[in-house]
Design a protein around this motif. Structure first.
Motif, PDB file in Angstrom:
ATOM      1  N   HIS A  72       8.256  10.113  -0.859  1.00 13.56           N
ATOM      2  CA  HIS A  72       9.611  10.393  -0.383  1.00 13.56           C
ATOM      3  C   HIS A  72       9.804   9.748   0.995  1.00 13.56           C
ATOM      4  O   HIS A  72       8.866   9.657   1.788  1.00 13.56           O
ATOM      5  N   VAL A  73      11.027   9.346   1.282  1.00 12.69           N
ATOM      6  CA  VAL A  73      11.308   8.681   2.556  1.00 12.69           C
ATOM      7  C   VAL A  73      11.016   9.588   3.754  1.00 12.69           C
ATOM      8  O   VAL A  73      10.744   9.088   4.851  1.00 12.69           O
ATOM      9  N   SER A  80       0.801  -1.221   0.000  1.00 10.29           N
ATOM     10  CA  SER A  80       0.000   0.000   0.000  1.00 10.29           C
ATOM     11  C   SER A  80       0.836   1.274   0.000  1.00 10.29           C
ATOM     12  O   SER A  80       0.294   2.370  -0.108  1.00 10.29           O
ATOM     13  N   ALA A  81       2.166   1.151   0.127  1.00 10.99           N
ATOM     14  CA  ALA A  81       3.014   2.341   0.151  1.00 10.99           C
ATOM     15  C   ALA A  81       4.404   2.018  -0.372  1.00 10.99           C
ATOM     16  O   ALA A  81       4.949   0.941  -0.090  1.00 10.99           O
ATOM     17  N   LEU A  82       4.977   2.967  -1.121  1.00  9.31           N
ATOM     18  CA  LEU A  82       6.325   2.833  -1.664  1.00  9.31           C
ATOM     19  C   LEU A  82       7.098   4.110  -1.358  1.00  9.31           C
ATOM     20  O   LEU A  82       6.531   5.212  -1.410  1.00  9.31           O
ATOM     21  N   PHE A  83       8.411   3.962  -1.077  1.00  5.00           N
ATOM     22  CA  PHE A  83       9.217   5.118  -0.708  1.00  5.00           C
ATOM     23  C   PHE A  83      10.599   5.045  -1.351  1.00  5.00           C
ATOM     24  O   PHE A  83      11.162   3.962  -1.520  1.00  5.00           O
ATOM     25  N   ASP A  84      11.123   6.223  -1.677  1.00  6.47           N
ATOM     26  CA  ASP A  84      12.485   6.300  -2.204  1.00  6.47           C
ATOM     27  C   ASP A  84      13.000   7.726  -2.033  1.00  6.47           C
ATOM     28  O   ASP A  84      12.223   8.667  -1.832  1.00  6.47           O
ATOM     29  N   LEU A  85      14.333   7.874  -2.105  1.00 10.41           N
ATOM     30  CA  LEU A  85      14.985   9.176  -2.007  1.00 10.41           C
ATOM     31  C   LEU A  85      15.090   9.888  -3.347  1.00 10.41           C
ATOM     32  O   LEU A  85      15.158  11.120  -3.402  1.00 10.41           O
ATOM     33  N   GLN A 100      19.200   1.957   8.655  1.00 10.58           N
ATOM     34  CA  GLN A 100      18.790   2.221  10.032  1.00 10.58           C
ATOM     35  C   GLN A 100      17.866   3.439  10.112  1.00 10.58           C
ATOM     36  O   GLN A 100      16.881   3.424  10.866  1.00 10.58           O
ATOM     37  N   ASP A 101      18.146   4.475   9.342  1.00  4.72           N
ATOM     38  CA  ASP A 101      17.276   5.647   9.333  1.00  4.72           C
ATOM     39  C   ASP A 101      15.881   5.274   8.838  1.00  4.72           C
ATOM     40  O   ASP A 101      14.871   5.704   9.410  1.00  4.72           O
ATOM     41  N   VAL A 102      15.832   4.482   7.782  1.00  8.00           N
ATOM     42  CA  VAL A 102      14.546   4.024   7.261  1.00  8.00           C
ATOM     43  C   VAL A 102      13.807   3.202   8.307  1.00  8.00           C
ATOM     44  O   VAL A 102      12.598   3.356   8.511  1.00  8.00           O
ATOM     45  N   CYS A 103      14.543   2.326   8.986  1.00  8.56           N
ATOM     46  CA  CYS A 103      13.951   1.501  10.038  1.00  8.56           C
ATOM     47  C   CYS A 103      13.336   2.372  11.123  1.00  8.56           C
ATOM     48  O   CYS A 103      12.205   2.133  11.563  1.00  8.56           O
ATOM     49  N   ASP A 104      14.071   3.397  11.557  1.00  6.58           N
ATOM     50  CA  ASP A 104      13.571   4.289  12.607  1.00  6.58           C
ATOM     51  C   ASP A 104      12.291   4.998  12.157  1.00  6.58           C
ATOM     52  O   ASP A 104      11.356   5.181  12.950  1.00  6.58           O
ATOM     53  N   ARG A 105      12.238   5.400  10.905  1.00  8.74           N
ATOM     54  CA  ARG A 105      11.056   6.083  10.375  1.00  8.74           C
ATOM     55  C   ARG A 105       9.857   5.121  10.317  1.00  8.74           C
ATOM     56  O   ARG A 105       8.726   5.510  10.607  1.00  8.74           O
ATOM     57  N   LEU A 106      10.110   3.879   9.938  1.00  6.82           N
ATOM     58  CA  LEU A 106       9.027   2.891   9.900  1.00  6.82           C
ATOM     59  C   LEU A 106       8.461   2.659  11.299  1.00  6.82           C
ATOM     60  O   LEU A 106       7.244   2.624  11.493  1.00  6.82           O
ATOM     61  N   VAL A 157      10.011   9.795  -7.133  1.00  3.62           N
ATOM     62  CA  VAL A 157       8.915  10.265  -6.293  1.00  3.62           C
ATOM     63  C   VAL A 157       7.755  10.748  -7.173  1.00  3.62           C
ATOM     64  O   VAL A 157       7.938  11.549  -8.088  1.00  3.62           O
ATOM     65  N   GLY A 158       6.586  10.218  -6.883  1.00  4.47           N
ATOM     66  CA  GLY A 158       5.391  10.567  -7.644  1.00  4.47           C
ATOM     67  C   GLY A 158       5.118   9.641  -8.810  1.00  4.47           C
ATOM     68  O   GLY A 158       4.019   9.666  -9.390  1.00  4.47           O
TER      69      GLY A 158
END
Length: 286
Positions: A165-166, A144-149, A191-197, A154-155
């Motif tokens: 966007h991440v 249901s969601a996709l993310f990238d830098l 790790q940053d992505v993990c923290d955001r999740l 994006v979009g």
């Protein structure tokens, strides 16, 4: 085996009727305790059994023996029966297991009766493939969601879902009630992505990045390292080759001892020739 018979086995009322709606307050804690007692290796096999059972159900099969299900799952029947005993399913002698009932039992143990939603972070080659993988939604894990830098991504829709966007991970995951996050990023950003999740309420993470993630105690992480899996495969191939070489050596010594292949004869094992060992064919077949 019928659903009625399975209910008697699993603690239905004295009249033999299964009444999950009336005993849910008792069955749910019992199911949780049962799930905690299942070894992790058996949990992995339960998922394989579920896939095999789903295929049998699609073919219109209503009952299956332990031998048939074990063959479909690639395990021996004794191990399968042991695994199914963890979830309280023992089958009926001469009949086997009712496919639909067993599917329901495994789905409850694996937590598949609850709604799941998946987010994939990192839409490179791997992330792109995961986003388009049809096996996720068909097994109850819709993406249901996709993310990238990458601003160029994006979009852009991938698999029908626009890439976010991440920086928006926490907000989007919270809004879309994401329960499982898939990390397919380079090591540096994992790790940053993990923290955001985690900040977005995600409690299950599938990590493809070759790094150990630091997470709160209530968050479950499964690491998938494809290079490690290949190294494990390499080990098994090397071991089989060593075992085959050992068997060849035993065969050669036996031939020498029997006098059929003397040390000075044309068939001797030496630096200039290759001995034809009658055991080779057997080793190759193994």
């Amino acid at each position: 085996m019928t659903a009625h018979e399975e209910g008697v086995r699993d603690g239905a009322g004295s009249d033999g009727a299964s009444r999950p709606s009336q005993t849910s307050d008792i069955e749910v804690p019992a199911a949780r305790e049962r799930a905690r007692a299942i070894p992790e290796a058996a949990v992995a096999r339960l998922a394989v059994y579920l896939r095999a059972l789903s295929g049998l159900g699609d073919q219109g099969v209503s009952t299956v023996s332990s031998e048939e299900l074990a063959a479909a799952a690639g395990v021996n029947s004794a191990k399968l029966r042991k695994d199914l005993s963890y979830i309280g399913s023992y089958g009926t002698r001469g009949v086997g297991y009712e496919v639909s009932v067993l599917v329901g039992q495994i789905e409850r143990i694996l937590g598949l009766t609850r709604k799941h939603s998946v987010a994939v972070v990192g839409i490179g080659n791997l992330g792109h493939a995961l986003a388009n993988y049809g096996g996720f939604p068909s097994r109850g894990f819709p993406v249901s969601a996709l993310f990238d830098l990458d601003p160029d991504l994006v979009g852009i829709p991938v698999g029908g879902i626009p890439v976010s966007h991440v920086d928006d991970i926490a907000e989007v995951c919270s809004e879309r009630e994401v329960t499982i996050g898939v990390i397919a990023t380079p090591v540096q950003g994992a790790q940053d992505v993990c923290d955001r999740l985690v900040a977005g309420g995600v409690t299950c993470i599938l990590n493809f990045a070759p790094v150990v993630l630091q997470v709160p105690e209530e968050v479950e992480v499964r690491k998938v390292d494809l290079a490690v899996e290949m190294q494990i495969l390499s080990f098994h191939v090397a071991r089989r080759q060593q075992e085959a070489a050992a068997v060849d050596g035993v065969g050669a010594r036996a031939l020498d001892a029997s006098g059929r292949n003397g040390s000075g004869g044309a068939g001797a094992t030496g630096s200039g020739g290759k001995e034809i060992d009658p055991m080779n064919g057997m080793v190759e077949r193994l």
